[in-house]
Motif scaffolding. Structure first.
Motif, PDB file in Angstrom:
ATOM      1  N   VAL A 167       2.737  41.106  63.113  1.00  0.00           N
ATOM      2  CA  VAL A 167       1.433  40.690  63.623  1.00  0.00           C
ATOM      3  C   VAL A 167       1.202  41.214  65.036  1.00  0.00           C
ATOM      4  O   VAL A 167       0.188  41.848  65.329  1.00  0.00           O
ATOM      5  N   GLU A 171       1.040  47.359  66.298  1.00  0.00           N
ATOM      6  CA  GLU A 171      -0.072  48.172  66.793  1.00  0.00           C
ATOM      7  C   GLU A 171       0.146  48.449  68.280  1.00  0.00           C
ATOM      8  O   GLU A 171       0.496  47.548  69.035  1.00  0.00           O
ATOM      9  N   TRP A 276      -8.332  39.098  67.477  1.00  0.00           N
ATOM     10  CA  TRP A 276      -7.377  40.149  67.118  1.00  0.00           C
ATOM     11  C   TRP A 276      -6.123  39.537  66.483  1.00  0.00           C
ATOM     12  O   TRP A 276      -5.664  40.001  65.438  1.00  0.00           O
ATOM     13  N   ARG A 280      -4.668  39.866  62.408  1.00  0.00           N
ATOM     14  CA  ARG A 280      -3.366  40.467  62.130  1.00  0.00           C
ATOM     15  C   ARG A 280      -2.429  39.538  61.365  1.00  0.00           C
ATOM     16  O   ARG A 280      -1.366  39.969  60.931  1.00  0.00           O
ATOM     17  N   SER A 283      -1.121  40.790  58.150  1.00  0.00           N
ATOM     18  CA  SER A 283      -0.705  42.185  58.153  1.00  0.00           C
ATOM     19  C   SER A 283       0.736  42.337  57.674  1.00  0.00           C
ATOM     20  O   SER A 283       1.613  41.551  58.013  1.00  0.00           O
TER      21      SER A 283
END
Length: 377
Positions: A167, A171, A276, A280, A283
């Motif tokens: 999470v 990224e 955000w 996530r 994810s």
């Protein structure tokens, strides 16, 4: 989900964009509680976490921006054992009673990583290890999510069943310059000038909680033409990702001062940051970070993860994404010129210290003072 230390609902509002439904809110500040009751009208709001007996059955996520006053450089820095920030243990008490929801999402200031040589983080991660959670944290910058506010906060996510690294840590877009000081507005704190400035290009520095007396503490902005303005409270709300006027319900509380709205906004969690994180949570993609293990007593980095008494460095930046950026000028719809008194006070302080300022900045401040009537005013 349940929102503890909910403030004005930044975490809850952001997570709702990903479908999370809030079943219970807890907040002690009367003004913030009035905002929650108006903006989340069908959700019970409990006034005191220390008197909350248990979490609702079926709670899957607990979100908590627990008090930062004892952890902040701007506060008393009493540490995790302080009367306010020590309330994080109430989260662990409630989680232990309910045998642990699937997710815990905590938010606080980056200084918590340093305070007491890392004692606050050792306390928190130790409690999570004891409860059987795998945890990950990351310092993130609100500018990564398109907001022109240089606001860095620690997001810590823990889970009993999932890997929180997927999470928070998979990224990484890297820092990005979002403006030119010669052509874009630049934010700073006019209340500083001796030991700090908080300079930010095409952004304001971190919005602060302000005074407990309800004295507003907005930053200042030097416009490209040289004028110096301060954002209005609705500008501040939007800089945190809320709708303009979000904190107006607080004015219904007897004795509540208009300036106290800045405290509510400054203490809030950025809505887009929470959006955000919420986006996530489901994810499963992306490479997991591979960093070295942290030795006992080693300083906490800006991102790490761990479980069962072991912690590992995560080599990621404070900018996980690059969301479309809206310039600071678009957030100054309610701004006012900085007064002559405030401008003169700032100039006096700059003469007392040894700070270096961006080229032409003090000239613009002096010109602004002349426009406002000069030293005599």
């Amino acid at each position: 989900m349940v929102g503890l230390f909910a403030g004005i609902g930044g975490l809850e509002l952001g997570l709702s964009a990903s479908g999370w439904q809030t079943e219970l809110l807890c907040e002690i500040d009367p003004g913030a509680r009035a905002v929650l009751q108006a903006r989340f009208p069908d959700i019970p709001v409990h006034p005191d976490v220390t008197r909350l007996r248990s979490l609702p059955q079926g709670t899957e996520l607990v979100a908590a921006g627990f008090p930062c006053q004892d952890l902040s450089q701007a506060g008393r820095t009493a540490g995790i054992s302080g009367s306010r920030s020590g309330l994080v243990d109430e989260i662990f008490r409630l989680v232990r009673r309910r045998r642990g929801p699937r997710w815990l999402l905590l938010e606080n200031v980056p200084f918590m990583l340093q305070l007491g040589r890392g004692a606050a983080m050792r306390h928190i991660t130790g409690a999570l290890d004891e409860l059987g959670y795998t945890w990950a944290y990351r310092v993130v910058d609100a500018r990564a999510f398109g907001l022109p506010q240089r606001r860095q906060r620690v997001l810590l996510l823990a889970s009993r069943t999932e890997d929180p690294r997927r999470v928070l840590l998979t990224e990484d877009a890297g820092p990005l310059d979002q403006g030119d000081p010669a052509h874009d507005p630049c934010g700073f704190y006019w209340t500083e000038g001796v030991r700090g400035l908080g300079w930010a290009v095409n952004a304001v520095p971190t919005l602060k909680g302000g005074s407990a007396l309800g004295i507003a503490s907005p930053p200042a902005v030097r416009l490209p033409a040289g004028e110096i303005v301060t954002p209005g409270i609705e500008d501040g709300e939007r800089l945190q990702g809320f709708a303009a006027g979000w904190t107006e319900p607080a004015l219904t509380v007897p004795g509540f001062r208009q300036g106290h709205r800045w405290k509510l906004v400054g203490n809030a969690v950025s809505v887009r940051m929470a959006e955000w994180a919420g986006s996530r949570l489901d994810s499963t993609a992306g490479p997991l970070p591979d960093g070295p293990e942290l030795a006992p007593g080693q300083p906490w980095p800006s991102a790490a993860w761990g479980r069962a008494g072991r912690a590992y460095r995560a080599p990621v930046s404070t900018w996980p994404v690059h969301e479309p950026y809206q310039g600071l000028a678009d957030y100054l719809t309610g701004s006012r010129l900085l007064s002559a008194r405030a401008t003169a006070g700032f100039l006096r302080r700059t003469g007392m210290g040894t700070l270096r300022f961006p080229p032409g900045f003090l000239d613009d401040v002096e010109t602004h003072l002349d426009r406002m009537g000069g030293w005599a005013a």
